[in-house]
Design a protein around this motif. Sequence first.
Motif, PDB file in Angstrom:
ATOM      1  N   THR A  37      39.596  39.095  44.596  1.00  0.00           N
ATOM      2  CA  THR A  37      38.481  38.168  44.778  1.00  0.00           C
ATOM      3  C   THR A  37      37.212  38.915  45.167  1.00  0.00           C
ATOM      4  O   THR A  37      36.115  38.618  44.664  1.00  0.00           O
ATOM      5  N   LYS A  38      37.356  39.902  46.038  1.00  0.00           N
ATOM      6  CA  LYS A  38      36.201  40.702  46.445  1.00  0.00           C
ATOM      7  C   LYS A  38      35.600  41.434  45.250  1.00  0.00           C
ATOM      8  O   LYS A  38      34.378  41.490  45.078  1.00  0.00           O
ATOM      9  N   ASN A  39      36.477  41.977  44.394  1.00  0.00           N
ATOM     10  CA  ASN A  39      36.003  42.682  43.192  1.00  0.00           C
ATOM     11  C   ASN A  39      35.251  41.751  42.247  1.00  0.00           C
ATOM     12  O   ASN A  39      34.393  42.194  41.476  1.00  0.00           O
ATOM     13  N   LEU A  40      35.585  40.466  42.302  1.00  0.00           N
ATOM     14  CA  LEU A  40      34.966  39.479  41.418  1.00  0.00           C
ATOM     15  C   LEU A  40      33.746  38.816  42.049  1.00  0.00           C
ATOM     16  O   LEU A  40      33.185  37.877  41.488  1.00  0.00           O
ATOM     17  N   GLY A  41      33.357  39.279  43.212  1.00  0.00           N
ATOM     18  CA  GLY A  41      32.176  38.723  43.858  1.00  0.00           C
ATOM     19  C   GLY A  41      32.433  37.465  44.661  1.00  0.00           C
ATOM     20  O   GLY A  41      31.499  36.726  44.969  1.00  0.00           O
ATOM     21  N   GLY A  42      33.703  37.200  44.978  1.00  0.00           N
ATOM     22  CA  GLY A  42      34.030  36.060  45.836  1.00  0.00           C
ATOM     23  C   GLY A  42      34.585  34.839  45.139  1.00  0.00           C
ATOM     24  O   GLY A  42      35.099  33.926  45.786  1.00  0.00           O
ATOM     25  N   GLN A  43      34.506  34.793  43.838  1.00  0.00           N
ATOM     26  CA  GLN A  43      35.025  33.651  43.068  1.00  0.00           C
ATOM     27  C   GLN A  43      35.730  34.139  41.814  1.00  0.00           C
ATOM     28  O   GLN A  43      35.223  35.055  41.167  1.00  0.00           O
ATOM     29  N   PRO A  44      36.878  33.539  41.473  1.00  0.00           N
ATOM     30  CA  PRO A  44      37.596  32.484  42.191  1.00  0.00           C
ATOM     31  C   PRO A  44      38.231  32.993  43.484  1.00  0.00           C
ATOM     32  O   PRO A  44      38.295  34.201  43.705  1.00  0.00           O
ATOM     33  N   SER A  45      38.712  32.080  44.288  1.00  0.00           N
ATOM     34  CA  SER A  45      39.271  32.438  45.585  1.00  0.00           C
ATOM     35  C   SER A  45      40.609  33.134  45.419  1.00  0.00           C
ATOM     36  O   SER A  45      41.263  33.054  44.368  1.00  0.00           O
ATOM     37  N   ALA A  46      41.046  33.809  46.483  1.00  0.00           N
ATOM     38  CA  ALA A  46      42.354  34.467  46.475  1.00  0.00           C
ATOM     39  C   ALA A  46      43.465  33.439  46.250  1.00  0.00           C
ATOM     40  O   ALA A  46      44.448  33.699  45.549  1.00  0.00           O
ATOM     41  N   ALA A  47      43.302  32.243  46.839  1.00  0.00           N
ATOM     42  CA  ALA A  47      44.312  31.188  46.676  1.00  0.00           C
ATOM     43  C   ALA A  47      44.415  30.747  45.218  1.00  0.00           C
ATOM     44  O   ALA A  47      45.514  30.490  44.709  1.00  0.00           O
ATOM     45  N   THR A  48      43.266  30.655  44.539  1.00  0.00           N
ATOM     46  CA  THR A  48      43.260  30.261  43.124  1.00  0.00           C
ATOM     47  C   THR A  48      43.966  31.309  42.274  1.00  0.00           C
ATOM     48  O   THR A  48      44.751  30.976  41.381  1.00  0.00           O
ATOM     49  N   LEU A  49      43.686  32.580  42.530  1.00  0.00           N
ATOM     50  CA  LEU A  49      44.319  33.658  41.772  1.00  0.00           C
ATOM     51  C   LEU A  49      45.823  33.690  42.023  1.00  0.00           C
ATOM     52  O   LEU A  49      46.617  33.891  41.099  1.00  0.00           O
ATOM     53  N   GLU A  50      46.214  33.489  43.268  1.00  0.00           N
ATOM     54  CA  GLU A  50      47.642  33.495  43.599  1.00  0.00           C
ATOM     55  C   GLU A  50      48.358  32.326  42.923  1.00  0.00           C
ATOM     56  O   GLU A  50      49.465  32.473  42.404  1.00  0.00           O
ATOM     57  N   ARG A  51      47.722  31.179  42.923  1.00  0.00           N
ATOM     58  CA  ARG A  51      48.316  30.001  42.276  1.00  0.00           C
ATOM     59  C   ARG A  51      48.427  30.219  40.771  1.00  0.00           C
ATOM     60  O   ARG A  51      49.397  29.789  40.136  1.00  0.00           O
ATOM     61  N   ALA A  52      47.444  30.915  40.174  1.00  0.00           N
ATOM     62  CA  ALA A  52      47.476  31.183  38.733  1.00  0.00           C
ATOM     63  C   ALA A  52      48.708  31.989  38.355  1.00  0.00           C
ATOM     64  O   ALA A  52      49.234  31.857  37.242  1.00  0.00           O
TER      65      ALA A  52
END
Length: 240
Positions: A37-52
């Motif tokens: 998420t940090k590498n992406l500038g804050g979006q999407p959230s870590a929770a969104t990526l984990e859910r994906a």
Amino acid sequence: MGRPEIPVDRTVPARAQLADFLRERRHAAGLTYSQMTKNLGGQPSAATLERAASGSVVPTLDTVRDFIIATTTEKETFGPEPALHSGRELWIRARRVTRAPYYVRKAPDPTLVSDTAGFLKALRHQHVWSGYPAPGEMERMSGPGELPRTTVRRIISGEALPVDPQQAIAFLMACYVIEEADLELWLAAAVRSFKEDRTRSKRIKNISQWVNAHQEMKKRAKAKEDATVTALREEEVRAA
């Protein structure tokens, strides 16, 4: 790598395959979801990526793209493009399985289209095969004014054909037909249909636009094919 992940939900195999693909990329990159998420500038959230990558849902295609971009490393010679292609294919399969009717077993073949009724039916079938993207979603995927959601609804309900080749291309691309070679086949089907269906073609004032659009797409497909062949040959020379 952070806390252990919950095992992938394998209730729907196609969703699980997408999740496995995403998790493998994260593990190969050695990143936590927070780091991604940090590498992406804050979006999407870590929770969104984990859910994906959970296998319990089909994430948005944008999330899949972000996931792949965030996990692309210098070891990937051709950058993120190959992974983006693979991720899109896995995403479409997962979405198709969860949205399309059970009886839809293969993509429509535009080379078999012979009249305008068949062309419209094939467009509707492609919409189903791509996992029923919503009219609003398809409108957002297209350029301003190219594909109004009201037009999408008329096409997928069988009430109207695209008004011009640009609208047909926008519809197809919103249904994830994006390769020039594939779009050329669809435009060829349109031209063939309008010429064969004489009653319909009399009402189509811009048939020359369809012919010109087909010829232009044919040139683009050939140019891309030639560029791909050249790139592969250059790669073979470097590897020799």
